[in-house]
Scaffold this active site. Sequence first.
Site, short mmCIF file in Angstrom:
data_model
loop_
_atom_site.label_atom_id
_atom_site.label_comp_id
_atom_site.label_asym_id
_atom_site.label_seq_id
_atom_site.Cartn_x
_atom_site.Cartn_y
_atom_site.Cartn_z
N LYS A 1 0.86 -1.11 -0.12
CA LYS A 1 0.04 -0.01 0.02
C LYS A 1 0.82 1.28 0.00
O LYS A 1 1.38 1.71 1.08
CB LYS A 1 -0.82 0.03 1.16
N GLY B 1 6.86 4.70 8.60
CA GLY B 1 6.11 5.79 8.75
C GLY B 1 6.31 6.36 10.06
O GLY B 1 7.25 6.32 10.67
N SER B 2 5.28 7.21 10.44
CA SER B 2 5.25 7.95 11.58
C SER B 2 5.17 7.23 12.82
O SER B 2 4.34 6.17 12.84
CB SER B 2 4.34 9.07 11.74
N THR B 3 5.72 7.60 13.97
CA THR B 3 5.54 6.82 15.02
C THR B 3 4.03 6.97 15.60
O THR B 3 3.70 5.85 16.00
CB THR B 3 6.52 7.80 16.30
N ALA C 1 1.38 6.51 13.75
CA ALA C 1 0.68 5.48 13.12
C ALA C 1 1.34 4.19 13.40
O ALA C 1 0.51 3.23 13.58
CB ALA C 1 0.90 5.98 11.53
N GLY C 2 2.67 4.30 13.56
CA GLY C 2 3.40 2.90 14.17
C GLY C 2 2.58 2.27 15.37
O GLY C 2 2.62 1.17 15.54
N GLU D 1 9.34 0.77 11.25
CA GLU D 1 10.42 1.67 11.02
C GLU D 1 9.78 3.02 11.00
O GLU D 1 9.19 3.51 10.04
CB GLU D 1 11.06 1.63 9.48
N CYS E 1 13.87 9.97 7.54
CA CYS E 1 13.73 9.63 9.12
C CYS E 1 15.02 9.51 9.73
O CYS E 1 15.11 9.77 10.84
CB CYS E 1 13.23 8.21 8.93
N GLU F 1 9.96 15.70 15.50
CA GLU F 1 10.45 15.44 14.32
C GLU F 1 9.86 16.35 13.32
O GLU F 1 8.52 16.44 12.98
CB GLU F 1 10.08 13.87 13.77
#
Length: 479
Positions: A177, A229-231, A233-234, A251, A285, A384
């Site tokens: 995706k 992706g972002s923390t 969303a992670g 990651e 990142c 970030e």
Amino acid sequence: MPVEDRLYIGGDWVAPEGTGVIEVFSPATEEKVGQVPEGTTADIDKAVAAARTAFDAGEWTRMAPEERAQLLSSLSATIQARADEIARLITNENGSPYSWGIMGQVFASTMVADFYTGLAKEYTFSEERVGTMGNKALVRKLPVGVVGGIVPWNVPLFTTMLKLAPAMVAGATMVLKPAPETPLDAQVLAEIAHEVGIPAGVLNIVPAGREVGEHLVTHPDVDKIAFTGSTAAGRKIAALCGERLRRVTLELGGKSASIILDDADLSQVVPALVPAGTMNNGQACVAQTRILASRDRYDEVVDAIAEAVGNLKVGDPLDPETEIGPLTAERQRDRVEGYLASGREEGAKVVVGGGRPAGQPKGWFVEPTVFSGVKNSMRIAQEEIFGPVLSVIPYDDVDDAVAIANDSDYGLSGSVYGADVDTATEIAGRVRTGTTAVNGFMLEFGCPFGGFKGSGLGRELGPEGLEAYLELQSVSLPA
Ligand code: NAD
């Protein structure tokens, strides 16, 4: 302008289940540069079914790893042959400077593919051990199954290849995706996968946003999620996978520190450090955006970095001379400008940059910026930013520098600069980060890449990155 009205699923270009489209706009000109169908949950269902069938039918999993790697090698060679076109396409999608893109977006991806092609020949997928009763036992490494690969817009092909290459060698199948900002290069990847003969259902691609992405994460027929992706969303994805005991690799973001020791030669440090902080317009990142300088040399370091950053060439990202292009989206520029305001409000000083560049009436540009007088507790040092914004933070002594570097929710990358490599290497070992470097910054494709703390879970790259797509099976054999 690439306009595609079909999705690549089950080895074929098929009509989407929905009617929505994703339009892609150049961050430099704000003009439309392409369009793809917007994937729906029904498209994800179809793609997962295709990946499941390809996996369960067994032909792909029974192929020798070297045979699968041969296809990966052809994929890599064809991407390389189209490097200029793909780099331009990615530049049009996300504003990445072509000068950086050809290496950081395209060749970095093929180097990853080539690394795993080589590893397939030497990796041990099955080993014999002595069993408990003196019998024989086998330890097999089997493919993990159907993988949901979810990637961001900043390095779309590279973050895809970090997943696809080891998954292919392992014998897994994938539903990819892509992010809605960068679906066009994924279409080219599909074309190439088809052309080089990757079997039907091994790679399926459904560009879509978060909700549809979450459907992939929670789909009962998916065995593993590989996310970059972002923390934020992670965390959500980790929770969803945790409830299902689904394998997951994350990651995530970073806020990495470069420590400049007092004996470092600034004429060598600055040319390495500035690109490490501003690469891909600061949308990386691994960007090293906290620069730690001793109080004794603080002003000298600030001046040297400000001079180099002030000289960066900002402009049309397709111009090979350009070093800093626009940010990927208007909302991304709003976000970075919010941080520029926050830094000023909290008392940091803008030494260079700090606004929008002159002479850019179109495009989502911000000037490359250096803040001095930054305290590590400020938002610009903790969060970030994902833009070309560097903060120079003073330290008292080496222990203080290490404490500041570690005073972060993240732990993705970092570096130490100094005249004595052994001392710098020892200090690098005290920083809680997954990837670090001495006197420069480079991702080592043969070594594991990933984060401590809020920067992620698990590793990509190296043999460890292949193991993330393998399940261990112990077989006890009769004596
Ligand atoms: P993002 O988390 O918003 O989106 C990343 C991808 O995940 C997109 O494809 C998005 O559609 C999808 N997504 C978001 N929420 C989801 C959910 N709940 N379920 C399923 N899919 C979901 O991140 P972004 O803004 O696109 O990318 C920038 C971030 O990525 C930065 O934080 C950056 O540091 C990080 N990043 C990390 C690495 C790394 O290797 N550590 C590499 C590149 C980028």
